[in-house]
Design a protein around this motif. Structure first.
Motif, PDB file in Angstrom:
ATOM      1  N   VAL A  52       0.861  -1.188   0.000  1.00 13.62           N
ATOM      2  CA  VAL A  52       0.000   0.000   0.000  1.00 13.62           C
ATOM      3  C   VAL A  52       0.892   1.230   0.000  1.00 13.62           C
ATOM      4  O   VAL A  52       1.758   1.376   0.879  1.00 13.62           O
ATOM      5  CB  VAL A  52      -0.945   0.009   1.209  1.00 13.62           C
ATOM      6  N   ALA A  53       0.690   2.100  -0.970  1.00  8.79           N
ATOM      7  CA  ALA A  53       1.458   3.346  -1.047  1.00  8.79           C
ATOM      8  C   ALA A  53       0.765   4.413  -0.213  1.00  8.79           C
ATOM      9  O   ALA A  53      -0.405   4.733  -0.446  1.00  8.79           O
ATOM     10  CB  ALA A  53       1.587   3.802  -2.501  1.00  8.79           C
ATOM     11  N   GLN A  54       1.470   4.936   0.761  1.00  5.72           N
ATOM     12  CA  GLN A  54       0.909   5.970   1.635  1.00  5.72           C
ATOM     13  C   GLN A  54       1.103   7.347   0.986  1.00  5.72           C
ATOM     14  O   GLN A  54       2.204   7.883   0.961  1.00  5.72           O
ATOM     15  CB  GLN A  54       1.581   5.937   3.011  1.00  5.72           C
ATOM     16  N   MET A  55       0.004   7.918   0.472  1.00  7.66           N
ATOM     17  CA  MET A  55       0.030   9.233  -0.157  1.00  7.66           C
ATOM     18  C   MET A  55      -1.162  10.036   0.361  1.00  7.66           C
ATOM     19  O   MET A  55      -2.247   9.999  -0.214  1.00  7.66           O
ATOM     20  CB  MET A  55      -0.018   9.110  -1.691  1.00  7.66           C
ATOM     21  N   PRO A  56      -1.008  10.723   1.491  1.00 10.07           N
ATOM     22  CA  PRO A  56      -2.139  11.438   2.100  1.00 10.07           C
ATOM     23  C   PRO A  56      -2.637  12.579   1.212  1.00 10.07           C
ATOM     24  O   PRO A  56      -1.853  13.251   0.536  1.00 10.07           O
ATOM     25  CB  PRO A  56      -1.564  11.966   3.421  1.00 10.07           C
ATOM     26  N   ASP A  57      -3.934  12.810   1.270  1.00 12.79           N
ATOM     27  CA  ASP A  57      -4.537  13.935   0.548  1.00 12.79           C
ATOM     28  C   ASP A  57      -4.372  15.200   1.378  1.00 12.79           C
ATOM     29  O   ASP A  57      -4.562  15.195   2.605  1.00 12.79           O
ATOM     30  CB  ASP A  57      -6.017  13.647   0.296  1.00 12.79           C
ATOM     31  N   ILE A  58      -4.022  16.303   0.731  1.00 14.09           N
ATOM     32  CA  ILE A  58      -3.730  17.532   1.474  1.00 14.09           C
ATOM     33  C   ILE A  58      -4.961  18.081   2.176  1.00 14.09           C
ATOM     34  O   ILE A  58      -4.872  18.651   3.265  1.00 14.09           O
ATOM     35  CB  ILE A  58      -3.112  18.582   0.531  1.00 14.09           C
ATOM     36  N   GLU A  59      -6.139  17.916   1.582  1.00 13.45           N
ATOM     37  CA  GLU A  59      -7.354  18.443   2.215  1.00 13.45           C
ATOM     38  C   GLU A  59      -7.746  17.623   3.434  1.00 13.45           C
ATOM     39  O   GLU A  59      -8.092  18.172   4.489  1.00 13.45           O
ATOM     40  CB  GLU A  59      -8.498  18.451   1.194  1.00 13.45           C
ATOM     41  N   PHE A  60      -7.687  16.299   3.311  1.00 13.30           N
ATOM     42  CA  PHE A  60      -8.009  15.454   4.449  1.00 13.30           C
ATOM     43  C   PHE A  60      -7.000  15.640   5.581  1.00 13.30           C
ATOM     44  O   PHE A  60      -7.356  15.612   6.762  1.00 13.30           O
ATOM     45  CB  PHE A  60      -8.049  13.985   4.012  1.00 13.30           C
ATOM     46  N   TYR A  61      -5.737  15.820   5.219  1.00 10.35           N
ATOM     47  CA  TYR A  61      -4.716  16.035   6.240  1.00 10.35           C
ATOM     48  C   TYR A  61      -4.976  17.334   7.012  1.00 10.35           C
ATOM     49  O   TYR A  61      -4.836  17.371   8.242  1.00 10.35           O
ATOM     50  CB  TYR A  61      -3.330  16.074   5.599  1.00 10.35           C
ATOM     51  N   LEU A  62      -5.353  18.393   6.299  1.00  5.29           N
ATOM     52  CA  LEU A  62      -5.614  19.655   6.987  1.00  5.29           C
ATOM     53  C   LEU A  62      -6.788  19.522   7.957  1.00  5.29           C
ATOM     54  O   LEU A  62      -6.727  20.020   9.093  1.00  5.29           O
ATOM     55  CB  LEU A  62      -5.892  20.764   5.969  1.00  5.29           C
ATOM     56  N   ALA A  63      -7.857  18.856   7.526  1.00  3.16           N
ATOM     57  CA  ALA A  63      -8.997  18.653   8.425  1.00  3.16           C
ATOM     58  C   ALA A  63      -8.589  17.833   9.641  1.00  3.16           C
ATOM     59  O   ALA A  63      -9.028  18.101  10.775  1.00  3.16           O
ATOM     60  CB  ALA A  63     -10.131  17.962   7.677  1.00  3.16           C
TER      61      ALA A  63
END
Length: 422
Positions: A171-182
């Motif tokens: 599984v490649a861990q690539m967080p979404d910037i919008e979800f991370y900010l929330a």
């Protein structure tokens, strides 16, 4: 001997004219104002808050991308080699840093926002309330910022390191910037609010809702409660829950420690009110509370001379002249004794034998005498209840006297009610 009925104190014009020089208080925050003036002031202060946030936002917006890079540094440091954050929405690369800059503008402007809020509510507070509220407001700002710093420097590295370690293979861990900010804004707010526990504890002790000893007895329930709060306020992992619950518990203990000083100050204030100096004591004149207590509990032979002026109740909030026309002045102890003596004389006169009269007149006089005796019994019963501390029942009887008694009895009931309300 009947005292004149109380009249309404005339309103001073300076209290109802916005912008009058007499409205200003020593702290420059404004004095008594009518309702419309309060609404106008509230609107002005809200506009100042919005303008302050916009000005800070305009300064921070050119650095929005840099701010997001700084906030994303804890998770970027834990990402595997070759992984990076992504934007899954079309407008996310613009809207996400924009949102972050706006939130940071609110956090940066928070001291000024609280100052405007303080300027609105301060004129309605007493001096001792201002002395307590101002340090608490300043401390709450500092503690909120400390909670955010604790989350960024202590919690984020552990949480994101844990998430990176448990990522399944393949599984490649690539967080979404919008979800991370929330996600991080939620943690910032949770830890900022959690660090306000000492303030809440001190306020509960200050208003008399609890005591440090009672809080100590509830420590087991508080420990369970902070872990439940950590579960609800943090993401579903044990590490972030524990990292929030432990500081909350330690801050609760700190709140108990500092609330002891508040409780000690309250106890000292109560002792001063109960054991204050006498009117002619070596330490100076007695306070209004001690003067009222001594006037109520002393016997007629121990009361002050007729020429002594009684303490003015409410002089700290109404500085108008004592001899102002229309101002209501409570009866002194001597006037109250004279009023009671006059009523007793009237009772004796009513009980004295009267010349023969018709049956109707006799029945009417008998009914009037019975009514007077009933009302006098109610007054004596109210005095007994007042001495026993049952103020509510005493007031009920006095209200009945005001409805059914004669002019003299109503005057006595009014002055007893005034004495009860001191």
């Amino acid at each position: 001997m009947t005292a004149p009925p109380p009249q309404e104190t005339p309103q001073r014009q300076s209290a109802s004219v916005p912008g009058n020089a007499s409205d200003a208080t020593p702290d420059g925050l404004g004095g008594e104002q009518p309702f419309i003036s309060h609404l106008v002031e509230l609107r002005d202060r809200l506009l100042r808050m919005v303008i302050a946030i916009l000005l800070v936002f305009l300064v921070l917006f050119p650095f929005a991308n840099d701010l997001y890079t700084f906030v994303a540094e804890p998770i970027r440091a834990q990402l595997p080699v070759g992984s990076q954050m992504i934007a899954t929405q079309v407008a996310s690369p613009f809207l996400t840093p924009f949102k972050l800059a706006l939130v940071v503008a609110v956090f940066v402007a928070m001291p000024y926002l609280l100052y405007q809020f303080w300027g609105f509510v301060a004129p309605g507070l007493y001096t001792h309330e201002k002395r307590l509220a101002l340090p608490l407001v300043a401390s709450s700002i500092v503690l909120f910022y400390l909670g955010m710093l604790f989350a960024y420097y202590a919690v984020f590295p552990l949480v994101f390191g844990f998430f990176s370690a448990v990522t399944p293979e393949g599984v490649a861990q690539m967080p979404d910037i919008e979800f991370y900010l929330a996600f991080v804004l939620k943690l910032f707010f949770a830890f900022g609010v959690a660090f306000e526990i000492p303030i809440a504890t001190i306020l509960l002790v200050a208003i008399g809702a609890t005591t440090p000893a009672a809080l100590k007895q509830k420590r087991p329930y508080v420990i369970v409660g902070v872990f439940v709060a950590g579960m609800l306020l943090t993401p579903p992992d044990v590490i972030s829950q524990t990292l929030l619950a432990l500081p909350m518990w330690l801050l609760f203990e700190a709140g108990i420690f500092f609330s002891r000083f508040v409780q000690r100050r309250l106890d000292d204030g109560d002792d001063d009110a109960v054991e204050g100096p006498d009117d002619d004591g070596p330490n100076g004149p007695a306070s209004p509370a001690s003067a009222a207590r001594s006037a109520t509990q002393s016997s007629p032979s121990d009361r002050s001379p007729a020429g002594a002026s009684p303490a003015l109740i409410g002089s700290e909030i109404d500085d108008s002249a004592r001899d102002e026309p229309g101002r209501y002045r409570p009866m002194t102890d001597e006037e109250m004794e004279a009023e009671l003596d006059a009523i007793e004389a009237e009772e004796l006169a009513a009980l004295a034998p009267a010349p023969a009269a018709s049956a109707t007149d006799t029945n009417t006089e008998a009914d009037d005498s019975a009514q007077v005796e009933l009302i006098e019994t109610l007054i004596r019963k109210a005095n007994q209840l007042r001495a026993a501390g049952e103020i509510a029942h005493a007031k009920q009887l006095l209200y009945r006297v005001l409805e059914e008694g004669n002019a003299d009895q109503r005057a006595v009931a009014r002055h007893i009610l005034v004495d009860l309300d001191r």
